[in-house]
Motif scaffolding. Structure first.
Motif, PDB file in Angstrom:
ATOM      1  N   ASN A 131       0.795  -1.231   0.000  1.00  0.00           N
ATOM      2  CA  ASN A 131       0.000   0.000   0.000  1.00  0.00           C
ATOM      3  C   ASN A 131       0.827   1.281   0.000  1.00  0.00           C
ATOM      4  O   ASN A 131       0.275   2.366   0.145  1.00  0.00           O
ATOM      5  N   LYS A 132       2.139   1.172  -0.164  1.00  0.00           N
ATOM      6  CA  LYS A 132       2.991   2.357  -0.263  1.00  0.00           C
ATOM      7  C   LYS A 132       3.094   2.757  -1.741  1.00  0.00           C
ATOM      8  O   LYS A 132       2.675   2.023  -2.625  1.00  0.00           O
ATOM      9  N   HIS A 133       3.662   3.934  -1.986  1.00  0.00           N
ATOM     10  CA  HIS A 133       3.764   4.473  -3.342  1.00  0.00           C
ATOM     11  C   HIS A 133       5.201   4.855  -3.668  1.00  0.00           C
ATOM     12  O   HIS A 133       6.036   4.980  -2.773  1.00  0.00           O
ATOM     13  N   LYS A 134       5.433   5.116  -4.952  1.00  0.00           N
ATOM     14  CA  LYS A 134       6.737   5.596  -5.406  1.00  0.00           C
ATOM     15  C   LYS A 134       7.087   6.860  -4.616  1.00  0.00           C
ATOM     16  O   LYS A 134       6.255   7.738  -4.414  1.00  0.00           O
ATOM     17  N   GLY A 135       8.340   6.921  -4.136  1.00  0.00           N
ATOM     18  CA  GLY A 135       8.799   8.072  -3.355  1.00  0.00           C
ATOM     19  C   GLY A 135       8.698   7.875  -1.855  1.00  0.00           C
ATOM     20  O   GLY A 135       9.343   8.588  -1.094  1.00  0.00           O
ATOM     21  N   ASP A 136       7.888   6.908  -1.421  1.00  0.00           N
ATOM     22  CA  ASP A 136       7.767   6.636   0.014  1.00  0.00           C
ATOM     23  C   ASP A 136       9.033   5.980   0.539  1.00  0.00           C
ATOM     24  O   ASP A 136       9.736   5.277  -0.186  1.00  0.00           O
ATOM     25  N   VAL A 137       9.302   6.203   1.813  1.00  0.00           N
ATOM     26  CA  VAL A 137      10.420   5.552   2.500  1.00  0.00           C
ATOM     27  C   VAL A 137       9.803   4.584   3.498  1.00  0.00           C
ATOM     28  O   VAL A 137       8.895   4.959   4.248  1.00  0.00           O
ATOM     29  N   VAL A 138      10.281   3.341   3.482  1.00  0.00           N
ATOM     30  CA  VAL A 138       9.758   2.333   4.398  1.00  0.00           C
ATOM     31  C   VAL A 138      10.853   1.841   5.331  1.00  0.00           C
ATOM     32  O   VAL A 138      12.020   1.768   4.949  1.00  0.00           O
ATOM     33  N   GLU A 139      10.448   1.544   6.547  1.00  0.00           N
ATOM     34  CA  GLU A 139      11.347   0.973   7.544  1.00  0.00           C
ATOM     35  C   GLU A 139      11.024  -0.505   7.645  1.00  0.00           C
ATOM     36  O   GLU A 139       9.863  -0.881   7.793  1.00  0.00           O
ATOM     37  N   VAL A 140      12.057  -1.332   7.555  1.00  0.00           N
ATOM     38  CA  VAL A 140      11.871  -2.783   7.630  1.00  0.00           C
ATOM     39  C   VAL A 140      12.691  -3.322   8.792  1.00  0.00           C
ATOM     40  O   VAL A 140      13.890  -3.039   8.887  1.00  0.00           O
ATOM     41  N   SER A 141      12.046  -4.074   9.662  1.00  0.00           N
ATOM     42  CA  SER A 141      12.768  -4.724  10.758  1.00  0.00           C
ATOM     43  C   SER A 141      13.367  -6.019  10.235  1.00  0.00           C
ATOM     44  O   SER A 141      12.651  -6.871   9.717  1.00  0.00           O
ATOM     45  N   THR A 142      14.677  -6.140  10.365  1.00  0.00           N
ATOM     46  CA  THR A 142      15.364  -7.353   9.928  1.00  0.00           C
ATOM     47  C   THR A 142      16.109  -7.941  11.123  1.00  0.00           C
ATOM     48  O   THR A 142      16.316  -7.239  12.119  1.00  0.00           O
ATOM     49  N   PRO A 143      16.515  -9.204  11.039  1.00  0.00           N
ATOM     50  CA  PRO A 143      17.272  -9.792  12.141  1.00  0.00           C
ATOM     51  C   PRO A 143      18.540  -8.998  12.474  1.00  0.00           C
ATOM     52  O   PRO A 143      18.982  -8.961  13.605  1.00  0.00           O
ATOM     53  N   GLY A 144      19.110  -8.321  11.476  1.00  0.00           N
ATOM     54  CA  GLY A 144      20.326  -7.542  11.695  1.00  0.00           C
ATOM     55  C   GLY A 144      20.054  -6.105  12.114  1.00  0.00           C
ATOM     56  O   GLY A 144      20.963  -5.298  12.198  1.00  0.00           O
ATOM     57  N   GLY A 145      18.784  -5.752  12.340  1.00  0.00           N
ATOM     58  CA  GLY A 145      18.412  -4.395  12.715  1.00  0.00           C
ATOM     59  C   GLY A 145      17.523  -3.772  11.653  1.00  0.00           C
ATOM     60  O   GLY A 145      17.209  -4.383  10.634  1.00  0.00           O
TER      61      GLY A 145
END
Length: 157
Positions: A131-145
């Motif tokens: 549901n995000k669009h071009k230009g959006d910044v997303v934060e993703v939680s990964t095992p490494g941070g």
């Protein structure tokens, strides 16, 4: 019974695997069992037990794949468009830390293969992108941070 989302390409791949298991693997295993039986005493016949075990695994795989096909919700990506990230979208991202470009296609769980650039709709990165669009910044939680990605392109192909 939950529907299993998948692309037409993924559906065809599952059908091909079932066909291979039924037309190639089953006959090969049946032949191996018959040959092992000819060796006599089955209680100490390792070849027979190995072939029977392989037969069980093959039949279980066929049943699992047939179940998934029966619950398949095939989504025709060619009819999708727009700039919002959803199932079937191919998304180009830039890692904000390394400036490295990555490209992912959001597919069903069964089709996911990171080496091919296909990620499951249930994966953390896909969930963050939906549901995000071009230009959006997303934060993703990964095992490494945590990782930050900017969406630079959304396409359906």
């Amino acid at each position: 019974m939950d529907k299993v989302p998948m692309t037409a390409e993924g559906y065809a791949a599952l059908e091909a695997e079932i066909k291979h298991l039924k037309t190639v693997e089953r006959p090969r295993i049946i032949k191996a069992i018959a040959e092992a039986r000819e060796h006599g005493d089955l209680s100490e016949n390792a070849e027979y037990h190995a072939a029977k075990e392989q037969q069980g695994m093959t039949e279980a795989r066929v049943a699992d794949l047939e179940d998934k096909l029966s619950r398949a919700d095939v989504i025709d990506i060619s009819k999708l468009s727009g700039n919002q990230v959803m199932f079937g979208a191919t998304v180009t991202l830039i890692d904000e830390d390394t400036e490295q470009k990555v490209k992912y296609r959001i597919v069903g769980e069964i089709e996911a293969n990171v080496k091919e650039g296909k990620i499951s709709i249930g994966s953390p990165i896909a969930r963050a992108l939906l549901n995000k669009h071009k230009g959006d910044v997303v934060e993703v939680s990964t095992p490494g941070g945590g990782k930050s990605y900017e969406i630079v392109k959304v396409e359906f192909k």
